[in-house]
Design an enzyme around this catalytic site. Structure first.
Site, PDB file in Angstrom:
ATOM      1  N   HIS A   1     -15.227 -39.268   0.610  1.00  0.00           N
ATOM      2  CA  HIS A   1     -16.440 -38.755   1.263  1.00  0.00           C
ATOM      3  C   HIS A   1     -17.009 -39.785   2.250  1.00  0.00           C
ATOM      4  CE1 HIS A   1     -20.296 -36.421   1.333  1.00  0.00           C
ATOM      5  NE2 HIS A   1     -20.783 -37.618   1.604  1.00  0.00           N
ATOM      6  N   GLU A   2     -17.213 -41.002   1.761  1.00  0.00           N
ATOM      7  CA  GLU A   2     -17.807 -42.028   2.637  1.00  0.00           C
ATOM      8  C   GLU A   2     -16.856 -42.379   3.772  1.00  0.00           C
ATOM      9  OE1 GLU A   2     -20.842 -42.349   2.363  1.00  0.00           O
ATOM     10  OE2 GLU A   2     -21.127 -41.608   0.322  1.00  0.00           O
TER      11      GLU A   2
ATOM     12  N   HIS B   1     -17.521 -40.098   6.616  1.00  0.00           N
ATOM     13  CA  HIS B   1     -18.598 -40.586   7.489  1.00  0.00           C
ATOM     14  C   HIS B   1     -18.111 -41.732   8.379  1.00  0.00           C
ATOM     15  CE1 HIS B   1     -21.869 -38.225   5.819  1.00  0.00           C
ATOM     16  NE2 HIS B   1     -21.613 -38.636   4.585  1.00  0.00           N
TER      17      HIS B   1
ATOM     18  N   GLU C   1     -22.331 -34.964   7.766  1.00  0.00           N
ATOM     19  CA  GLU C   1     -21.969 -34.477   6.445  1.00  0.00           C
ATOM     20  C   GLU C   1     -20.785 -33.508   6.512  1.00  0.00           C
ATOM     21  OE1 GLU C   1     -23.273 -35.958   4.016  1.00  0.00           O
ATOM     22  OE2 GLU C   1     -22.666 -34.740   2.284  1.00  0.00           O
TER      23      GLU C   1
END
Lengths: 491, 491
Positions: free
Chosen positions: B256-257, B260, B286
């Site tokens: 997830h990170e 980003h 997001e």
């Protein structure tokens, strides 16, 4: 608000921004991704630009003219703010920003050149740094009657001159070279040998920092190419490096950096984020780290205790008995690296750098000739040659980040430490009994009370003479070295 | 220099200073000593004060009036600078500084209260944060005809309103609750069980970040209480946390990170340190992390490959076959923590927070009633109660740092990701074959080319529709969820 209060509020924000700039420096040396170097250069230039604008802000002149200090500490605040203001007004903002940007990049180039053993790769950016520092020194010296080098010295040891340093070094050199010559006629004591797990070295290093009073709630320990201490007030961080063959490199680097850090942590909390909330000068700072590392950390009493902690930490290691361990810790040995040098030869490393950087700043030496000048001088002073640039003129980070005038403060720190140690022994006759149990608290309490809590309240040399009650002199350092190494080597 | 060039030069320094403020935030969450919190609060306030002064600098108004954009990118630069300038002029400097200081301290208080399971310990500082944010929202809303909450939303998703979000949530809720109800009538698939060494989890997490295209030369991975991504341009850092019983927590947080971070790293280099050099909005940001984590990272094809990497990393672990592994990764389970929630229920967590924070900002809910309001709403939406504050209203860092209006962008990101995923599948029919070999490059290339490289060049929703070629709708997300979980649960 009175002009004094307005000035203090303004200064507090400036100090907070300066703390941020310092934190960025820590980040760059410990955790920053390699590819971020150029962007970080712009970031450093931006924050330096902000700091320069605040320190040269014309309102400071008005406030300084109108402010009435409520007490002696207030007067010292005004003195320190006025000093930084006068300095900032002399250096054009564009030059200050350019210096911040170039030195940020030069630091990365230095690290790469050092790893590649390639001075030529470092030379162009060092030439740029030297040119910018000469320009800065010229601006600072203008109208003061002082030369360019002395103007830079003022940043690290207010009021000191190159000529005074040269006189001091002249007085020290013959006794140090004589001591070294006598030592080298004796058999060299055995160094520690073995393979010391670096993780356990870091564990023991943490224990040493604790022993010497480092407050972990307000700091942390990381690895870096070159050990350093960064920060003040509630956030003072230290770094070290590890070598499996030489645990003393890591341990004594940490004790040294803890000396700097504990000094910052012991400054009176009411000075935090003010102009008094840092060590009095680089020389005084270095006196605290040297006292911790050498006069206390390498004493016979402490070495006996340390040997026990080493034995517990490295169960398989073949450690010599306490006397031989003490001799190994204080071994005077041939080597090229300043930070690994012994107490006897250390100042010779400084004298070499002092002469070269003074010549670079006064324009009598060019960067193109630096490597050969270093190598020639080293061979003459130490009796053997430099084998590779990382053992020669690429070993220190200082010049890459523009620290010219900083090196001599290491030697001055040794002189201050000599004076403080003599007074400490005079006032604490049972010091060795405490050190033999790993108890640093009597020495720490003495230093905090006499010196550390004052921050920048007093001028550096005034602070040392107040703490010791004696006039400043290199004699205590030289007597201590001759006594200690005379006993160790049976001279 | 033209007014445009002067403005760009000024903005570049502002961006560099903003990057420094972001870096301080990273430091605070990963490496800062605990005792430094109060001092750091002053530091953050000082740098926020500098940033606020620059963004509200009257010269910006003059430059903006006189500047002529040389091209479309230049016009977008002016648009973004004007937006930040208008915002800054509405918020008094003292309020901005006070917010920075209070939220810096509140973050530490939140972490302690969360560890102590004590909402009452967090309440006073949250009340202060809420009061300051209401004041800020009121200032921002003045003269716009928008309400306080919408004014804050503008910081994260320009142009979006609370009413639009409520409409979207109303459309999504019945289909999501129906899907969940159907799922909970089926047997719950087995979760992974075992003890997974956290060091190896971090090794595998690093491998996942590499697989998803994270550039380690411009970033790093550390541990933090709450996973996050910080930075832009050449220095984009990510964090995660580890739980020996649940390796997916660590792995999917990193994926997830990395979503980003890769977004930031793929922005055109010429936008670095300009107003276009960041993701287009929080919602678009997001969408990139959700696509990586869910539509790609939790796909059947990728899970087959990941199972092999898990088996190699944890040789002793009893892993189920690929289908059961895929089911375990996508298990719809009862739980309290938003960040550990599944794709089906995640938006319900957001809807809860959206309603509560909107009420806090509009003054229809007091902090004193927040814990009970949270617990009642949770029981109603999820069918079971909150057992302790760290599983309830203390689980997220957001409100402690003043992020009101941020939560709904997570759901908007899911909607954007649904649209992008549909277009990605349409354009890349062989995507699953690549994912089955751990090859993310076709998807990464598509995202970089269609969306990521543009930074803030386009307005958020314009960017998504340009990338997909379709109108924006929540339909693709809902269809994807119904198809995926329908198949997984045999509905």
């Amino acid at each position: 608000m009175t002009p004094f209060d307005e000035l203090m509020a303004f200064q507090r924000e400036t100090e907070a921004l300066a703390a941020i700039a310092g934190r960025l420096g820590w980040d760059q040396e410990t955790v920053m991704p390699r590819g971020a170097a150029a962007q970080r250069g712009e970031e450093m230039a931006a924050i330096e630009g902000v700091l320069h604008a605040r320190r040269s802000d014309p309102r400071l002149g008005d406030w300084l003219a109108a402010a009435e200090a409520p007490d002696a500490a207030g007067a010292a605040q005004l003195r320190e703010i006025a000093r930084a203001h006068a300095r900032a007004r002399k250096v054009p903002a564009r030059l200050a920003q350019r210096l911040a940007q170039v030195t940020s990049q030069a630091q990365g180039t230095w690290a790469e050149a050092r790893a590649a053993e390639d001075f030529a790769a470092f030379r162009p950016v060092l030439e740029e740094v030297v040119a910018l520092k000469r320009e800065e020194a010229g601006a600072l010296a203008e109208g003061t009657g002082r030369d360019a080098y002395d103007a830079l010295l003022d940043d690290y040891e207010p009021g000191l001159t190159g000529a005074e340093i040269a006189r001091m070094f002249d007085a020290m050199r013959p006794r140090l070279t004589a001591l070294r010559a006598a030592i080298f006629e004796r058999a060299e004591p055995a160094a520690l040998s073995g393979d010391f797990d670096t993780g356990r070295q870091m564990d023991l290093a943490r224990e040493m920092a604790t022993t010497f009073g480092y407050d972990w709630g307000r700091g942390r320990l990381d690895k870096a190419v070159h050990p350093f201490c960064e920060g003040s007030g509630a956030d003072v961080r230290i770094t070290t490096r590890t070598d499996p063959a030489d645990p003393f490199n890591c341990l004594y680097s940490v004790i040294h950096e803890a000396g700097h850090a504990v000094y910052e942590q012991m400054i009176a909390p009411e000075y935090a984020l003010t102009a008094l909330g840092q060590g009095a000068s680089m020389g005084v700072h270095e006196s605290q780290s040297r006292l911790f590392e050498n006069q206390l950390g390498r004493s016979r009493a402490f070495c006996g205790w340390l040997r026990g902690r080493m034995a517990a930490t490295f169960p398989g290691a073949a450690l010599p008995d306490e006397d031989a361990f003490h001799a190994a810790v204080n071994r005077v040995h041939r080597g090229h690296i300043r930070t690994e040098s012994d107490e006897v030869q250390y100042n010779l490393h400084i004298m070499l750098r002092f002469d070269l950087e003074r010549a670079l700043m006064l324009g009598t030496l060019d960067v193109a000739d630096l490597e050969s000048a270093w190598n020639e001088r080293f061979a003459a002073d130490f009796g053997y040659g430099v084998d590779r640039p990382s053992n020669g003129c690429l070993q220190d980070v200082h010049w890459s980040v523009g620290l010219f005038g900083y090196f001599p403060t290491y030697a001055l720190g040794n002189v201050y430490a000599g004076c403080l140690h003599a007074a400490l022994r005079r006032d604490l006759p049972d010091l060795d009994a405490a050190l033999a149990q790993g108890d640093l608290s009597p020495a720490r309490d003495w230093l905090r009370e006499r010196l550390q809590r004052h921050g920048r309240l007093f001028e550096p040399r005034d602070l040392i003479t107040r703490a010791t009650g004696d006039a400043l002199s290199e004699e205590p350092l030289l007597s201590y070295l001759e006594a200690k190494f005379g006993a160790l080597y049976g001279l």
